[in-house]
Design a protein around this motif. Structure first.
Motif, PDB file in Angstrom:
ATOM      1  N   ILE A  11       0.849  -1.204   0.225  1.00 20.01           N
ATOM      2  CA  ILE A  11      -0.172   0.221   0.384  1.00 20.01           C
ATOM      3  C   ILE A  11       0.903   1.239  -0.409  1.00 20.01           C
ATOM      4  CG2 ILE A  11      -1.598   0.827   1.123  1.00 20.01           C
ATOM      5  CD1 ILE A  11      -2.524  -1.469   2.124  1.00 20.01           C
ATOM      6  N   SER A  12       0.453   2.099  -1.214  1.00 16.08           N
ATOM      7  CA  SER A  12       1.582   3.664  -1.016  1.00 16.08           C
ATOM      8  C   SER A  12       0.413   4.508  -0.204  1.00 16.08           C
ATOM      9  CB  SER A  12       1.638   3.920  -2.035  1.00 16.08           C
ATOM     10  OG  SER A  12       1.871   3.080  -3.396  1.00 16.08           O
ATOM     11  N   SER A  13       0.453   5.437  -0.013  1.00 14.61           N
ATOM     12  CA  SER A  13       0.239   6.385   1.101  1.00 14.61           C
ATOM     13  C   SER A  13      -1.551   6.373   0.448  1.00 14.61           C
ATOM     14  CB  SER A  13       0.929   7.973   1.268  1.00 14.61           C
ATOM     15  OG  SER A  13      -0.100   8.998   1.894  1.00 14.61           O
ATOM     16  N   PRO A  14      -1.807   6.415   1.533  1.00 18.67           N
ATOM     17  CA  PRO A  14      -3.764   6.005   1.290  1.00 18.67           C
ATOM     18  C   PRO A  14      -4.265   7.777   0.335  1.00 18.67           C
ATOM     19  CG  PRO A  14      -3.534   5.492   3.455  1.00 18.67           C
ATOM     20  CD  PRO A  14      -2.188   6.435   3.007  1.00 18.67           C
ATOM     21  N   ALA A  15      -3.166   9.193   1.040  1.00 20.45           N
ATOM     22  CA  ALA A  15      -3.220  10.045   0.249  1.00 20.45           C
ATOM     23  C   ALA A  15      -2.794  10.598  -1.320  1.00 20.45           C
ATOM     24  CB  ALA A  15      -2.656  11.034   0.806  1.00 20.45           C
ATOM     25  N   ASP A  16      -2.698   9.203  -1.717  1.00 17.12           N
ATOM     26  CA  ASP A  16      -2.494   9.493  -2.836  1.00 17.12           C
ATOM     27  C   ASP A  16      -3.311   8.611  -3.668  1.00 17.12           C
ATOM     28  OD1 ASP A  16       0.695   9.589  -2.676  1.00 17.12           O
ATOM     29  OD2 ASP A  16       0.926   7.328  -2.738  1.00 17.12           O
ATOM     30  N   MET A  17      -4.738   8.402  -3.118  1.00 16.76           N
ATOM     31  CA  MET A  17      -5.598   8.567  -4.307  1.00 16.76           C
ATOM     32  C   MET A  17      -6.317   9.510  -4.732  1.00 16.76           C
ATOM     33  SD  MET A  17      -7.576   5.088  -1.780  1.00 16.76           S
ATOM     34  CE  MET A  17      -6.984   6.065  -0.981  1.00 16.76           C
ATOM     35  N   GLY A  47       8.620   4.021   1.178  1.00 14.46           N
ATOM     36  CA  GLY A  47       7.221   4.680   0.513  1.00 14.46           C
ATOM     37  C   GLY A  47       6.097   4.003   0.604  1.00 14.46           C
ATOM     38  N   LYS A  48       6.310   2.742   1.036  1.00 19.71           N
ATOM     39  CA  LYS A  48       5.211   1.529   0.576  1.00 19.71           C
ATOM     40  C   LYS A  48       4.718   0.822   2.114  1.00 19.71           C
ATOM     41  CE  LYS A  48       8.137  -1.006  -2.210  1.00 19.71           C
ATOM     42  NZ  LYS A  48       8.299  -0.829  -3.387  1.00 19.71           N
ATOM     43  N   MET A  49       3.835   0.291   2.354  1.00 20.13           N
ATOM     44  CA  MET A  49       3.405  -0.794   3.610  1.00 20.13           C
ATOM     45  C   MET A  49       3.878  -1.738   3.332  1.00 20.13           C
ATOM     46  SD  MET A  49       0.943   2.023   5.688  1.00 20.13           S
ATOM     47  CE  MET A  49       0.052   0.269   6.884  1.00 20.13           C
ATOM     48  N   ASP A  50       4.343  -2.621   3.760  1.00 20.70           N
ATOM     49  CA  ASP A  50       4.421  -4.101   3.067  1.00 20.70           C
ATOM     50  C   ASP A  50       3.465  -4.804   4.768  1.00 20.70           C
ATOM     51  OD1 ASP A  50       5.917  -3.935   6.002  1.00 20.70           O
ATOM     52  OD2 ASP A  50       8.020  -4.544   4.869  1.00 20.70           O
ATOM     53  N   LYS A  51       4.085  -6.140   4.068  1.00 20.99           N
ATOM     54  CA  LYS A  51       2.414  -6.855   5.053  1.00 20.99           C
ATOM     55  C   LYS A  51       2.998  -7.073   6.555  1.00 20.99           C
ATOM     56  CE  LYS A  51       1.683 -12.418   6.462  1.00 20.99           C
ATOM     57  NZ  LYS A  51       1.911 -13.392   6.353  1.00 20.99           N
ATOM     58  N   ILE A  54       1.222  -2.857   7.128  1.00 19.05           N
ATOM     59  CA  ILE A  54      -0.672  -3.523   7.093  1.00 19.05           C
ATOM     60  C   ILE A  54      -0.521  -4.009   8.756  1.00 19.05           C
ATOM     61  CG2 ILE A  54      -1.830  -4.276   6.380  1.00 19.05           C
ATOM     62  CD1 ILE A  54      -0.548  -4.099   3.633  1.00 19.05           C
ATOM     63  N   GLN A  55      -0.096  -4.922   8.833  1.00 22.20           N
ATOM     64  CA  GLN A  55      -0.182  -5.618  10.057  1.00 22.20           C
ATOM     65  C   GLN A  55      -0.531  -4.941  11.947  1.00 22.20           C
ATOM     66  OE1 GLN A  55       1.359  -9.788  10.903  1.00 22.20           O
ATOM     67  NE2 GLN A  55       0.333  -9.789  13.045  1.00 22.20           N
ATOM     68  N   HIS A  56       0.648  -3.832  11.677  1.00 20.38           N
ATOM     69  CA  HIS A  56       0.959  -3.805  12.954  1.00 20.38           C
ATOM     70  C   HIS A  56      -0.091  -2.240  12.766  1.00 20.38           C
ATOM     71  CE1 HIS A  56       3.291   0.679  14.996  1.00 20.38           C
ATOM     72  NE2 HIS A  56       3.511  -0.980  15.694  1.00 20.38           N
TER      73      HIS A  56
END
Length: 116
Positions: A11-17, A47-51, A54-56
């Motif tokens: 996941i990239s930054s949600p703001a990128d949407m 710059g992105k979220m790995d598994k 995301i879990q954290h």
């Protein structure tokens, strides 16, 4: 930029949407999301979220859900702000309590309790 890397969803930054088609300044919520992402979610700063990130984010180890829910119920229902709930305060906010996991969705309110 791909959101996929070696078969793992990232996941990239949600703001990128956000797509600002007018070319003006970003709204406050986008700025806040970018800060939250870089300061708290992207732990390894790639710059992105790995598994693991995301879990954290979704299930933080240091967050007590029951305590947070109990504090929320007291904060919203304690009219006189004495950090104690009276029977009247609970009954006046019954809809919060029957919808709360802290009361087993209202089931615990039907049982006799000495503390109530």
């Amino acid at each position: 930029q791909s959101k996929y890397d070696s078969g793992k969803t990232l996941i990239s930054s949600p703001a990128d949407m956000f797509a600002n088609e007018e070319g003006g300044p970003e709204p406050d919520w986008v700025i806040t999301e970018r800060e939250q992402f870089s300061d708290f979610r992207d732990l390894n700063k790639d710059g992105k979220m790995d598994k693991d990130e995301i879990q954290h984010w979704i299930l933080p180890q240091d967050y007590d859900h029951a305590l947070a829910e109990a504090r929320h119920l007291v904060y919203e229902s304690d009219v006189d702000k004495d950090q104690k709930l009276t029977k009247e305060e609970v009954l006046d906010n019954w809809n919060m309590f029957v919808g709360s996991q802290a009361t087993n969705y209202g089931e615990d309110l039907t049982r006799n309790h000495d503390e109530l």
